[in-house]
Design a protein around this motif. Structure first.
Motif, PDB file in Angstrom:
ATOM      1  N   GLU A 264       0.834  -1.212   0.000  1.00 59.83           N
ATOM      2  CA  GLU A 264       0.000   0.000   0.000  1.00 59.83           C
ATOM      3  C   GLU A 264       0.866   1.259   0.000  1.00 59.83           C
ATOM      4  O   GLU A 264       0.454   2.300  -0.518  1.00 59.83           O
ATOM      5  N   THR A 265       2.060   1.167   0.586  1.00 60.33           N
ATOM      6  CA  THR A 265       2.951   2.327   0.571  1.00 60.33           C
ATOM      7  C   THR A 265       3.379   2.656  -0.863  1.00 60.33           C
ATOM      8  O   THR A 265       3.586   3.827  -1.207  1.00 60.33           O
ATOM      9  N   GLY A 266       3.497   1.630  -1.691  1.00 63.83           N
ATOM     10  CA  GLY A 266       3.784   1.880  -3.111  1.00 63.83           C
ATOM     11  C   GLY A 266       2.666   2.680  -3.767  1.00 63.83           C
ATOM     12  O   GLY A 266       2.910   3.680  -4.454  1.00 63.83           O
ATOM     13  N   HIS A 267       1.424   2.251  -3.548  1.00 63.51           N
ATOM     14  CA  HIS A 267       0.284   3.044  -4.045  1.00 63.51           C
ATOM     15  C   HIS A 267       0.344   4.474  -3.489  1.00 63.51           C
ATOM     16  O   HIS A 267       0.114   5.449  -4.198  1.00 63.51           O
ATOM     17  N   ALA A 268       0.642   4.556  -2.182  1.00 66.47           N
ATOM     18  CA  ALA A 268       0.596   5.844  -1.496  1.00 66.47           C
ATOM     19  C   ALA A 268       1.631   6.826  -2.032  1.00 66.47           C
ATOM     20  O   ALA A 268       1.343   8.008  -2.229  1.00 66.47           O
ATOM     21  N   ARG A 269       2.838   6.321  -2.301  1.00 67.01           N
ATOM     22  CA  ARG A 269       3.870   7.250  -2.758  1.00 67.01           C
ATOM     23  C   ARG A 269       3.535   7.779  -4.154  1.00 67.01           C
ATOM     24  O   ARG A 269       3.857   8.919  -4.487  1.00 67.01           O
ATOM     25  N   TYR A 270       2.918   6.949  -4.977  1.00 66.15           N
ATOM     26  CA  TYR A 270       2.439   7.425  -6.285  1.00 66.15           C
ATOM     27  C   TYR A 270       1.478   8.591  -6.060  1.00 66.15           C
ATOM     28  O   TYR A 270       1.671   9.701  -6.596  1.00 66.15           O
ATOM     29  N   GLU A 271       0.483   8.381  -5.218  1.00 65.36           N
ATOM     30  CA  GLU A 271      -0.510   9.430  -4.946  1.00 65.36           C
ATOM     31  C   GLU A 271       0.146  10.682  -4.347  1.00 65.36           C
ATOM     32  O   GLU A 271      -0.132  11.804  -4.754  1.00 65.36           O
ATOM     33  N   GLN A 272       1.031  10.460  -3.364  1.00 60.68           N
ATOM     34  CA  GLN A 272       1.635  11.602  -2.668  1.00 60.68           C
ATOM     35  C   GLN A 272       2.553  12.411  -3.568  1.00 60.68           C
ATOM     36  O   GLN A 272       2.840  13.569  -3.283  1.00 60.68           O
ATOM     37  N   ASN A 273       3.015  11.798  -4.646  1.00 59.75           N
ATOM     38  CA  ASN A 273       3.952  12.477  -5.529  1.00 59.75           C
ATOM     39  C   ASN A 273       3.362  12.846  -6.886  1.00 59.75           C
ATOM     40  O   ASN A 273       4.091  13.247  -7.792  1.00 59.75           O
ATOM     41  N   LEU A 274       2.058  12.705  -7.013  1.00 57.51           N
ATOM     42  CA  LEU A 274       1.419  13.262  -8.203  1.00 57.51           C
ATOM     43  C   LEU A 274       1.626  14.772  -8.163  1.00 57.51           C
ATOM     44  O   LEU A 274       1.814  15.353  -7.095  1.00 57.51           O
ATOM     45  N   PRO A 275       1.625  15.437  -9.316  1.00 57.17           N
ATOM     46  CA  PRO A 275       1.897  16.882  -9.306  1.00 57.17           C
ATOM     47  C   PRO A 275       0.795  17.645  -8.573  1.00 57.17           C
ATOM     48  O   PRO A 275      -0.334  17.697  -9.040  1.00 57.17           O
ATOM     49  N   ARG A 276       1.143  18.241  -7.418  1.00 53.83           N
ATOM     50  CA  ARG A 276       0.149  18.893  -6.576  1.00 53.83           C
ATOM     51  C   ARG A 276      -0.616  19.997  -7.305  1.00 53.83           C
ATOM     52  O   ARG A 276      -1.761  20.277  -7.003  1.00 53.83           O
TER      53      ARG A 276
END
Lengths: 495, 495
Positions: A264-276
């Motif tokens: 889930e951290t893999g999913h999360a880092r994708y989301e957290q690093n999408l262009p804000r």
């Protein structure tokens, strides 16, 4: 100054994103926090929000605005943004509201009763609801197919994986079917000579959670923009600005909760690093389900189950769970790569997992394209499980064709994303390894930057700027190439 | 069959309730769960939802529907329901959107900067923002006043306490001011001869939480329809079907977290016992802010700080926090009734609390009615604190007129609810005691049913069926009578 048509679309989609924020947060709450009596009111509130979002996307005025924006002088980034807006708009407008509602109702009934029917191994009971779900899904597939020119099943699959075709999937999965059964056999033969020491529980939930949090930290999870909680089915929810991941704990086994957190951290880092600055628009969000899964599997399969990573976190495991023989780095690596053909997809090891997915792809495609009827599923299921994994599921619906939730609410076309994600992940890591031949030494030493930097540059930041095929081509220099997946598996399981 | 106008209104208000559900849940999440970087996106999503709810209530078509419903043949319950719908609708439509927006913006800026200004004792900085909040609140009060015929301050107060007048408040608070200062002195003199043993921490947060959960259970909190969590400022949030209460813990003091939980559980049981079949309509929701506070104060002040209740829970305190001399029932009762005039309202004891409220009522009323200007507040504050409590606040803005959040966003008219709630609670318990002369023995023996049954019948189930005055009359056989409050205080502090 009058806003341009494109600017008007930005306003519309920004508003929709805010509603989606609400849906995501109360959806997370429903799974992770909500007490049972809150469910009816929550369901009603979420349904009202769905209607609102659907209305926003089917506002008749939008057609003219989109047409006007298409002839405006847009730069390349804006053109990509418009393309993604159109995709979302088209999908919402292709289906009559009556069909959407009928499918939601049939799917909700079928899903709800499935929970009991599965426990009772009640295929006939399930079939009574499921026929209607299939009928409506076929109707949906027909309508989408007429518009896109894709086959009915392809049209459904394109909801999750835009641009993917059955021809390509047949090629890819056909190839896997050639070599996977033998690879499984060889791995099992090899492993039968390599005993693994089982970890001895109980492991206190609080200790497992503390270990999980440390592993998340190591993996770069941003705790100022997310949380770890508990839910019955682990997932990654919330929004890019506030990512909520969950896991589940059992006292007698820490391995699943820990690797679930890595996933889930893999999913999360994708989301957290999408262009804000773009995340309020479709172009700033995750490319597709398979690309999302490629991130969780990059973390879980490529990195997380590698001997180097397990050597890195081995001291943390001992620190939180105590010392025991099972916690040597080499034994942890054995635990996390054990191959055993079995009934259940979600519990499957890395090597047998693709067989579960291919089986489902073949059955759901035949079902949607009208080549088989729902009552033929159990026999087909058994036949394919025997052929691909040597597992007999006859009469065992519970652990056979009734095990997954996906079909119960008509989410046909989703399953291929899992294995496509595993293949993308293998391809990404092949590229990273070619740039960092000493990657394993770096991982073991705690230097994960080469991985995170590469993923950030090539996957996270681009978000939906390019179609999937172009994203993969730009990132790896070639189109989707399943040879990397095979190579990775052979290296890990026979190497 | 065509729905009646009343039925159409039910649909409109049901939809609004669903949006309010979303606002309540993500609002709770914001205070109890959300990581800091989620705040901007959350703020934007909540603002979008506010706009949506406001639009729903100001839809021009609603006027005709309400008019039509008013001439339909409605039963008494429906008439009450229509009355409450009209109240909400009128309030939303009396103010121009531009004023609502300007006040929200000014209030949000003033609140936000107040957090820093308070810490820095920066009255001048605060004043710069606060003048605008006052100006817009006066404008709001004028508009509401023109429509209702109430005075400007009354019109604001009626947002929280419909039906209450300044004449009645002056009578009630004027009476309190006659006897309260002397009662405080007498209580302090009496207590100076009765030493109290301080509890010795630290008290582990987990133990405090476990104790709190047991006390909630004892108080009838329905955990299938609610939760206990942590937030910086304790509150009762969520929706009737899913009530979220919070508390805060410090390791060196368990008394505040525990009594905070008792207080919020009072709010929670009101919400949990509102009529489920009506809770989607205004008539099925809490009567007013003062009536809500009467429930938390029934639990905290009437029940929670009574010697009988503290004797009942004393074994639980020892079980969770260990044995010490301070945990005798009689010493716990002393801890929870200690009187000490001080700066801060939220930390005030039961006896000095009304003085804090009356002071604020007098100042905010003069401010809204235009009798004083914002820069006159500190001098007035100091003068009244000296007069009512003998506390000198000169130059101490931080612990003086800058201590509360209410004025910073223009929530003028709210403060009286606290003491009105305390008075209602005293009146309710006087009625309950008259029916159960052995109430204290019952409480000490764990039989709390007389209290819960009475509140359920007379306050929780009626919800907003009657105007507040009629609710109180029906429940207690008389209108609001502050003599019960005085009697309760005299009995507890001098008895």
């Amino acid at each position: 100054m009058q806003p341009t048509a494109y600017q008007q679309l930005v306003s519309v989609f920004t508003r929709i994103y805010r509603f989606e924020h609400l849906a995501a947060m109360v959806g997370w709450d429903q799974a992770a926090m909500m007490p049972p009596e809150g469910n009816d009111a929550r369901g009603a509130a979420l349904a009202e929000l769905d209607v609102l979002i659907h209305h926003s996307l089917t506002d008749p005025a939008l057609a003219a605005t989109i047409a006007a924006a298409s002839s405006e002088d847009l730069n390349e980034a804006e053109q990509a943004s418009l393309r993604e807006m159109k995709r979302q708009w088209e999908h919402a407008n292709l289906l009559p509201a009556s069909l959407v509602e009928a499918k939601t109702l049939a799917g909700s009934k079928c899903s709800h009763e499935w929970r009991t029917q599965r426990a009772n191994n009640d295929w006939d009971g399930f079939l009574a609801n499921f026929r209607e779900v299939v009928r409506l899904s076929r109707e949906e597939a027909q309508l989408l197919s007429q518009h896109s020119g894709l086959s009915p099943y392809e049209a459904l699959m394109n909801k999750y994986e835009p641009g993917m075709t059955c021809a390509e999937l047949d090629r890819i999965f056909g190839d896997v079917k050639q070599w996977l059964p033998e690879l499984i056999q060889q791995a099992m033969t090899k492993q039968s000579k390599e005993p693994v020491i089982a970890a001895q529980g109980p492991f206190a939930i609080e200790s497992q959670r503390a270990l999980g949090l440390e592993v998340m930290k190591l993996l770069g999870f941003n705790f100022a923009a997310g949380r770890l909680d508990v839910s019955h089915h682990p997932f990654c929810g919330g929004v890019a600005e506030d990512v909520r991941i969950t896991t589940r704990y059992t006292e007698d086994d820490f391995t699943q909760s820990m690797m679930g957190i890595v996933h889930e951290t893999g999913h999360a880092r994708y989301e957290q690093n999408l262009p804000r600055d773009l995340v309020h628009l479709p172009v700033g969000r995750a490319r597709s389900m398979a690309v999302h899964e490629s991130q969780s599997l990059s973390f879980e399969m490529q990195l997380g189950r590698s001997p180097a990573f397990l050597a890195l976190i081995q001291p943390l495991v001992q620190q939180h769970l105590g010392e025991q023989a099972a916690f040597s780095a080499s034994n942890l690596a054995k635990i996390y790569t054990r191959v055993k053909p079995d009934f259940i997809r979600v519990d499957a090891d890395e090597l047998t997992y693709p067989a579960h997915v291919i089986l489902r792809y073949e059955i759901e495609r035949a079902l949607i394209d009208g080549d088989i009827e729902p009552d033929e599923i159990p026999a087909l299921w058994n036949q394919k499980m025997l052929a691909y994994l040597g597992v007999d599921t006859q009469g065992n619906f519970k652990n056979g064709c009734l095990q997954d939730i996906h079909w119960t609410d008509g989410s046909f076309g989703y399953f291929p994303s899992y294995t496509l994600g595993a293949m993308y992940a293998a391809q990404f890591f092949a590229t990273i390894r070619s740039q960092f031949p000493d990657l394993d030494q770096r991982i073991a030493a705690g230097d994960l930057a080469p991985i995170f930097d590469w993923l950030k540059t090539h996957i996270w930041t681009p978000a939906s700027r390019w179609e999937t095929a172009e994203l993969i081509q730009r990132a790896t220099g070639e189109s989707l190439n399943p040879a990397h997946f095979r190579q990775h598996l052979e290296q890990r399981y026979l190497g």
